[in-house]
Design a protein around this motif. Sequence first.
Motif, PDB file in Angstrom:
ATOM      1  N   LEU A   1       6.941   1.177  -4.748  1.00  0.00           N
ATOM      2  CA  LEU A   1       8.213   1.903  -4.662  1.00  0.00           C
ATOM      3  C   LEU A   1       7.951   3.356  -4.316  1.00  0.00           C
ATOM      4  O   LEU A   1       7.167   4.034  -4.986  1.00  0.00           O
ATOM      5  CB  LEU A   1       8.965   1.805  -5.998  1.00  0.00           C
ATOM      6  N   ASP A   2       8.584   3.795  -3.268  1.00  0.00           N
ATOM      7  CA  ASP A   2       8.402   5.162  -2.791  1.00  0.00           C
ATOM      8  C   ASP A   2       9.747   5.880  -2.905  1.00  0.00           C
ATOM      9  O   ASP A   2      10.742   5.438  -2.344  1.00  0.00           O
ATOM     10  CB  ASP A   2       7.948   5.110  -1.323  1.00  0.00           C
ATOM     11  N   TRP A   3       9.773   6.971  -3.676  1.00  0.00           N
ATOM     12  CA  TRP A   3      11.038   7.692  -3.896  1.00  0.00           C
ATOM     13  C   TRP A   3      11.201   8.775  -2.843  1.00  0.00           C
ATOM     14  O   TRP A   3      10.259   9.529  -2.586  1.00  0.00           O
ATOM     15  CB  TRP A   3      11.068   8.348  -5.290  1.00  0.00           C
TER      16      TRP A   3
ATOM     17  N   GLN B   1       3.793   6.702   7.532  1.00  0.00           N
ATOM     18  CA  GLN B   1       3.412   6.825   6.122  1.00  0.00           C
ATOM     19  C   GLN B   1       3.421   5.453   5.435  1.00  0.00           C
ATOM     20  O   GLN B   1       2.478   5.090   4.723  1.00  0.00           O
ATOM     21  CB  GLN B   1       4.376   7.763   5.382  1.00  0.00           C
ATOM     22  N   LEU B   2       4.463   4.679   5.685  1.00  0.00           N
ATOM     23  CA  LEU B   2       4.553   3.371   5.024  1.00  0.00           C
ATOM     24  C   LEU B   2       3.426   2.439   5.486  1.00  0.00           C
ATOM     25  O   LEU B   2       2.849   1.704   4.688  1.00  0.00           O
ATOM     26  CB  LEU B   2       5.919   2.733   5.294  1.00  0.00           C
ATOM     27  N   LEU B   3       3.130   2.516   6.762  1.00  0.00           N
ATOM     28  CA  LEU B   3       2.061   1.679   7.307  1.00  0.00           C
ATOM     29  C   LEU B   3       0.700   2.087   6.708  1.00  0.00           C
ATOM     30  O   LEU B   3      -0.114   1.239   6.329  1.00  0.00           O
ATOM     31  CB  LEU B   3       2.056   1.848   8.827  1.00  0.00           C
ATOM     32  N   LEU B   4       0.501   3.376   6.618  1.00  0.00           N
ATOM     33  CA  LEU B   4      -0.752   3.887   6.053  1.00  0.00           C
ATOM     34  C   LEU B   4      -0.887   3.476   4.581  1.00  0.00           C
ATOM     35  O   LEU B   4      -1.952   3.032   4.128  1.00  0.00           O
ATOM     36  CB  LEU B   4      -0.762   5.414   6.165  1.00  0.00           C
TER      37      LEU B   4
ATOM     38  N   PHE C   1       0.579   0.954   3.088  1.00  0.00           N
ATOM     39  CA  PHE C   1       0.357  -0.489   3.023  1.00  0.00           C
ATOM     40  C   PHE C   1      -1.122  -0.795   3.259  1.00  0.00           C
ATOM     41  O   PHE C   1      -1.735  -1.594   2.547  1.00  0.00           O
ATOM     42  CB  PHE C   1       1.220  -1.218   4.065  1.00  0.00           C
ATOM     43  N   TYR C   2      -1.679  -0.144   4.256  1.00  0.00           N
ATOM     44  CA  TYR C   2      -3.095  -0.371   4.578  1.00  0.00           C
ATOM     45  C   TYR C   2      -3.975  -0.030   3.364  1.00  0.00           C
ATOM     46  O   TYR C   2      -4.863  -0.799   2.987  1.00  0.00           O
ATOM     47  CB  TYR C   2      -3.490   0.481   5.794  1.00  0.00           C
ATOM     48  N   ALA C   3      -3.703   1.123   2.745  1.00  0.00           N
ATOM     49  CA  ALA C   3      -4.497   1.541   1.584  1.00  0.00           C
ATOM     50  C   ALA C   3      -4.345   0.523   0.444  1.00  0.00           C
ATOM     51  O   ALA C   3      -5.341   0.121  -0.172  1.00  0.00           O
ATOM     52  CB  ALA C   3      -4.057   2.929   1.127  1.00  0.00           C
ATOM     53  N   LEU C   4      -3.121   0.091   0.188  1.00  0.00           N
ATOM     54  CA  LEU C   4      -2.902  -0.858  -0.917  1.00  0.00           C
ATOM     55  C   LEU C   4      -3.559  -2.208  -0.626  1.00  0.00           C
ATOM     56  O   LEU C   4      -4.066  -2.865  -1.535  1.00  0.00           O
ATOM     57  CB  LEU C   4      -1.404  -1.044  -1.171  1.00  0.00           C
TER      58      LEU C   4
ATOM     59  N   THR D   1       9.234  -0.824  -1.074  1.00  0.00           N
ATOM     60  CA  THR D   1      10.632  -0.396  -1.140  1.00  0.00           C
ATOM     61  C   THR D   1      10.668   1.107  -1.065  1.00  0.00           C
ATOM     62  O   THR D   1      10.066   1.800  -1.899  1.00  0.00           O
ATOM     63  CB  THR D   1      11.317  -0.878  -2.436  1.00  0.00           C
ATOM     64  N   ILE D   2      11.348   1.593  -0.059  1.00  0.00           N
ATOM     65  CA  ILE D   2      11.527   3.033   0.050  1.00  0.00           C
ATOM     66  C   ILE D   2      12.940   3.315  -0.449  1.00  0.00           C
ATOM     67  O   ILE D   2      13.903   2.759   0.057  1.00  0.00           O
ATOM     68  CB  ILE D   2      11.226   3.519   1.487  1.00  0.00           C
ATOM     69  N   PHE D   3      13.014   4.101  -1.515  1.00  0.00           N
ATOM     70  CA  PHE D   3      14.300   4.313  -2.194  1.00  0.00           C
ATOM     71  C   PHE D   3      14.794   5.726  -1.882  1.00  0.00           C
ATOM     72  O   PHE D   3      14.226   6.712  -2.345  1.00  0.00           O
ATOM     73  CB  PHE D   3      14.117   4.128  -3.711  1.00  0.00           C
ATOM     74  N   PHE D   4      15.866   5.795  -1.090  1.00  0.00           N
ATOM     75  CA  PHE D   4      16.451   7.097  -0.748  1.00  0.00           C
ATOM     76  C   PHE D   4      17.460   7.458  -1.838  1.00  0.00           C
ATOM     77  O   PHE D   4      18.575   6.937  -1.857  1.00  0.00           O
ATOM     78  CB  PHE D   4      17.106   7.038   0.632  1.00  0.00           C
TER      79      PHE D   4
END
Length: 327
Positions: free
Chosen positions: A169-171, A195-198, A200-203, A216-219
């Motif tokens: 989860l990214d706030w 950023q999300l792709l990077l 994901f790659y790290a995780l 999940t990117i939470f705006f």
Amino acid sequence: MCSWKFALNYVLGLREKPNHKAELGNMVHKALELLAHRRVCEQEGRAWFEEPEIGLAFRADRMTVEAAADFGFEHYKKKNESQHNWTESFREQVHHLTRHTVEFNDGMFSPLKRKVIAPEQYFDLPINEPWAYYDFKDPFTGNRIKGQLAIKGTVDLLTEGLTDVLEYLDWKTGARKNWATGDVKTYVKLRNDSQLLLYFYALSRLYPQYRYIFTTIFFCRDGGPYTLHFSREEDIPRALDMLKTNFEAIKNTQRPARIWDDPEERRRVCFSFCSYGKTKHPQSGKTLCTHYYQELQQLGMDRLMVKHGVAGAFGQYGSGGGSSNRD
Ligand code: SF4
């Protein structure tokens, strides 16, 4: 977004002071992180937790949403007391955004209702690819610098859904748009978000035991949650391609360009959130952006670095994307 801004930050080692909006993001992140720590205590039957950034111990049962929002606000207010006017209405915004996120859809994304794997996850991973090596002479010190590209960052909250599913989860407390282009971020655009792709790659490297990784990117103030699934088979190669393209573009840049000279970009980007376009140089009275850019034209990059460089400036990760300014 702007090569010149990158060069001012990471080559000359100038640092922007955090702006109000970035600090609001940091405050809400801190509040949500504290709630995730409380949740970990509940999962593990512990009464106390220690906040890693400041080393203070908290009683888990006292870490309510209000207490967490207050702490987030006070922590960053104290850190940057002299730089901003921290009004009570600002505190109220921190409370509102934290509450809204925690209560959204009956607490569906609340750290307090999730199985928390990590309240925050730092990563620092070398890229083991033949193209990811560098070897150059630092104009500032004259030393030869050899190494291997590594990616660093901090992801916000990791939770486990079903067995085999890790959800990140990214706030985000800012607007749901791409600051470089001004475009609204749709699902399709988020799938290509670097950023999300990077992350994901790290995780996928840090948590090989999970078959699926959802993001999940939470705006918090602009549309709520957007959940995406990246797949190891398709998206790890995409992430590596993106890294390679960016790494080579940075490596091959001899003279960074600036977007200031485009009036539309200047209005949209420079004046809205780049402090180098607003802060004046004490001697010349020109903006920092223009002052150093004119010197770049006269001296070239190597001699500009010799004149104004800071030892190790380009090797520093600092706080951008790390423990602060995460939004
Ligand atoms: S003011 Fe504009 S051109 Fe100058 S560094 Fe900032 S973003 Fe780039």
